[in-house]
Design a protein around this motif. Structure first.
Motif, mmCIF file in Angstrom:
data_model
loop_
_atom_site.group_PDB
_atom_site.id
_atom_site.type_symbol
_atom_site.label_atom_id
_atom_site.label_comp_id
_atom_site.label_asym_id
_atom_site.label_seq_id
_atom_site.Cartn_x
_atom_site.Cartn_y
_atom_site.Cartn_z
ATOM 1 N N ARG A 122 50.641 35.509 35.407
ATOM 2 C CA ARG A 122 51.168 35.352 36.770
ATOM 3 C C ARG A 122 51.404 36.718 37.405
ATOM 4 O O ARG A 122 51.141 36.920 38.599
ATOM 5 N N GLN A 123 51.884 37.651 36.627
ATOM 6 C CA GLN A 123 52.115 39.011 37.100
ATOM 7 C C GLN A 123 50.823 39.629 37.612
ATOM 8 O O GLN A 123 50.784 40.235 38.687
ATOM 9 N N ASP A 124 49.748 39.465 36.838
ATOM 10 C CA ASP A 124 48.447 40.010 37.237
ATOM 11 C C ASP A 124 47.939 39.353 38.512
ATOM 12 O O ASP A 124 47.379 40.022 39.393
ATOM 13 N N GLU A 125 48.119 38.045 38.631
ATOM 14 C CA GLU A 125 47.676 37.322 39.832
ATOM 15 C C GLU A 125 48.380 37.862 41.079
ATOM 16 O O GLU A 125 47.738 38.107 42.115
ATOM 17 N N LEU A 126 49.681 38.048 40.984
ATOM 18 C CA LEU A 126 50.452 38.496 42.145
ATOM 19 C C LEU A 126 50.170 39.956 42.479
ATOM 20 O O LEU A 126 50.164 40.336 43.658
ATOM 21 N N ARG A 127 49.920 40.783 41.471
ATOM 22 C CA ARG A 127 49.516 42.170 41.718
ATOM 23 C C ARG A 127 48.203 42.212 42.503
ATOM 24 O O ARG A 127 48.043 42.997 43.439
ATOM 25 N N ARG A 128 47.272 41.354 42.102
ATOM 26 C CA ARG A 128 45.973 41.300 42.789
ATOM 27 C C ARG A 128 46.150 40.865 44.240
ATOM 28 O O ARG A 128 45.568 41.471 45.160
ATOM 29 N N VAL A 129 46.958 39.839 44.460
ATOM 30 C CA VAL A 129 47.180 39.332 45.814
ATOM 31 C C VAL A 129 47.847 40.391 46.687
ATOM 32 O O VAL A 129 47.496 40.565 47.864
ATOM 33 N N TYR A 130 48.801 41.127 46.120
ATOM 34 C CA TYR A 130 49.478 42.187 46.880
ATOM 35 C C TYR A 130 48.479 43.262 47.294
ATOM 36 O O TYR A 130 48.481 43.708 48.460
ATOM 37 N N GLY A 131 47.615 43.676 46.382
ATOM 38 C CA GLY A 131 46.605 44.672 46.716
ATOM 39 C C GLY A 131 45.667 44.178 47.809
ATOM 40 O O GLY A 131 45.342 44.916 48.745
ATOM 41 N N GLU A 132 45.237 42.924 47.719
ATOM 42 C CA GLU A 132 44.359 42.346 48.733
ATOM 43 C C GLU A 132 45.072 42.265 50.086
ATOM 44 O O GLU A 132 44.451 42.473 51.135
ATOM 45 N N SER A 133 46.361 41.945 50.055
ATOM 46 C CA SER A 133 47.141 41.862 51.303
ATOM 47 C C SER A 133 47.166 43.206 52.017
ATOM 48 O O SER A 133 46.972 43.279 53.237
ATOM 49 N N LEU A 134 47.389 44.280 51.258
ATOM 50 C CA LEU A 134 47.460 45.609 51.860
ATOM 51 C C LEU A 134 46.111 46.048 52.416
ATOM 52 O O LEU A 134 46.041 46.645 53.494
ATOM 53 N N LEU A 135 45.042 45.744 51.706
ATOM 54 C CA LEU A 135 43.709 46.117 52.200
ATOM 55 C C LEU A 135 43.361 45.368 53.477
ATOM 56 O O LEU A 135 42.847 45.955 54.438
ATOM 57 N N LEU A 136 43.632 44.070 53.491
ATOM 58 C CA LEU A 136 43.340 43.277 54.682
ATOM 59 C C LEU A 136 44.217 43.719 55.845
ATOM 60 O O LEU A 136 43.739 43.855 56.985
ATOM 61 N N LEU A 137 45.480 43.986 55.572
ATOM 62 C CA LEU A 137 46.398 44.452 56.608
ATOM 63 C C LEU A 137 45.925 45.789 57.175
ATOM 64 O O LEU A 137 45.874 45.974 58.404
ATOM 65 N N GLY A 138 45.559 46.711 56.296
ATOM 66 C CA GLY A 138 45.074 48.003 56.762
ATOM 67 C C GLY A 138 43.837 47.866 57.630
ATOM 68 O O GLY A 138 43.718 48.526 58.673
ATOM 69 N N GLY A 139 42.921 46.997 57.230
ATOM 70 C CA GLY A 139 41.697 46.801 58.001
ATOM 71 C C GLY A 139 41.957 46.228 59.379
ATOM 72 O O GLY A 139 41.346 46.657 60.377
ATOM 73 N N LEU A 140 42.857 45.252 59.469
ATOM 74 C CA LEU A 140 43.179 44.647 60.762
ATOM 75 C C LEU A 140 43.885 45.645 61.677
ATOM 76 O O LEU A 140 43.624 45.701 62.878
ATOM 77 N N LEU A 141 44.786 46.443 61.113
ATOM 78 C CA LEU A 141 45.480 47.459 61.911
ATOM 79 C C LEU A 141 44.514 48.541 62.389
ATOM 80 O O LEU A 141 44.594 49.006 63.532
ATOM 81 N N LEU A 142 43.595 48.914 61.529
ATOM 82 C CA LEU A 142 42.603 49.921 61.896
ATOM 83 C C LEU A 142 41.726 49.409 63.033
ATOM 84 O O LEU A 142 41.411 50.142 63.980
ATOM 85 N N ALA A 143 41.345 48.131 62.971
ATOM 86 C CA ALA A 143 40.509 47.535 64.013
ATOM 87 C C ALA A 143 41.227 47.506 65.359
ATOM 88 O O ALA A 143 40.584 47.560 66.413
ATOM 89 N N GLN A 144 42.553 47.426 65.325
ATOM 90 C CA GLN A 144 43.333 47.415 66.561
ATOM 91 C C GLN A 144 43.776 48.826 66.975
ATOM 92 O O GLN A 144 44.589 48.976 67.886
ATOM 93 N N GLU A 145 43.252 49.815 66.292
ATOM 94 C CA GLU A 145 43.558 51.226 66.569
ATOM 95 C C GLU A 145 45.052 51.537 66.385
ATOM 96 O O GLU A 145 45.595 52.440 67.024
ATOM 97 N N ARG A 146 45.674 50.812 65.501
ATOM 98 C CA ARG A 146 47.064 51.095 65.120
ATOM 99 C C ARG A 146 46.993 51.978 63.865
ATOM 100 O O ARG A 146 47.326 51.571 62.761
ATOM 101 N N HIS A 147 46.529 53.184 64.081
ATOM 102 C CA HIS A 147 46.100 54.026 62.966
ATOM 103 C C HIS A 147 47.247 54.483 62.066
ATOM 104 O O HIS A 147 47.077 54.571 60.844
ATOM 105 N N ALA A 148 48.394 54.790 62.630
ATOM 106 C CA ALA A 148 49.520 55.229 61.805
ATOM 107 C C ALA A 148 49.994 54.104 60.884
ATOM 108 O O ALA A 148 50.278 54.330 59.694
#
Length: 209
Positions: free
Chosen positions: A118-144
């Motif tokens: 379960r620990q490994d599953e949640l670590r993976r999901v957290y990493g995916e969340s940050l990558l997706l979040l970063g990509g969406l923010l970058l697309a909206q030019e919210r660079h900081a």
């Protein structure tokens, strides 16, 4: 409690025993199991929290409760679903998800295979969340904000080159080209010293551009 919360489907005494007391004899399991269920119900404030029907146990989710892991996963699931039709809403859900992640699941006392899985599953999901979040923010030019999401992703998994590339793009968009170039150079050293590897072609191409 965490085992039952992590298994919303009903579980038998044998399944629970195998997960929590794998070395116990039948007699030992009977004693440990019933004592633990009794203490758990008392700690929760009543036996209704842990239901027993047709030989199976379950945490009763019809009662009023809050569980951060469940909220984390629910918010994460909304990110990919909404990223195209409503990116602003997707960002909000992903930000809530990443804010809820306070560290590894049961990091102070996980000692069973089910908990490590379960620990490994949640670590993976957290990493995916940050990558997706970063990509969406970058697309909206919210660079900081994007840069901060990628920094968190790197802190979570420092060899994740997708996060390093995202951070470099964010830095460049913020006018910090020199910082982006230095970050690449630090990544080269990290990969060589720790893994005996070189950056992926996509990372090299970004650096050269």
């Amino acid at each position: 409690l965490y085992y039952l919360l992590s298994h919303p489907e009903e579980r038998t005494k044998e399944q629970i025993g195998l997960a929590l007391w794998p070395e116990a004899s039948t007699a030992q399991l009977r004693s440990s199991f019933h004592d633990t269920v009794y203490r758990l119900r008392r700690a929760l404030g009543g036996k209704e929290w842990i239901s027993f029907k047709k030989g199976r146990y379950i945490f009763d989710r019809s009662l009023d409760y809050s569980y951060d892991v469940e909220a984390f996963e629910e918010n994460f699931s909304e990110g990919p679903r909404l990223q195209t039709e409503s990116p602003d809403l997707a960002i909000q859900h992903l930000q809530r998800a990443t804010d809820l992640y306070g560290g590894d699941f049961l990091e102070d006392f996980a000692d069973s295979e089910w908990a490590f899985t379960r620990q490994d599953e949640l670590r993976r999901v957290y990493g995916e969340s940050l990558l997706l979040l970063g990509g969406l923010l970058l697309a909206q030019e919210r660079h900081a904000e994007a840069a901060e999401a990628y920094r968190k992703a790197i802190a979570h998994e420092r060899f994740l080159e997708e996060a390093h590339r995202g951070l470099m793009r964010s830095q460049a968009a913020l006018g910090e080209r020199g910082r982006a170039l230095r970050h690449y150079e630090e990544l080269v050293v990290l990969l060589e010293e720790q893994l005996g590897a070189t950056p992926a072609p996509e990372t090299v191409a970004l650096y050269e551009s």
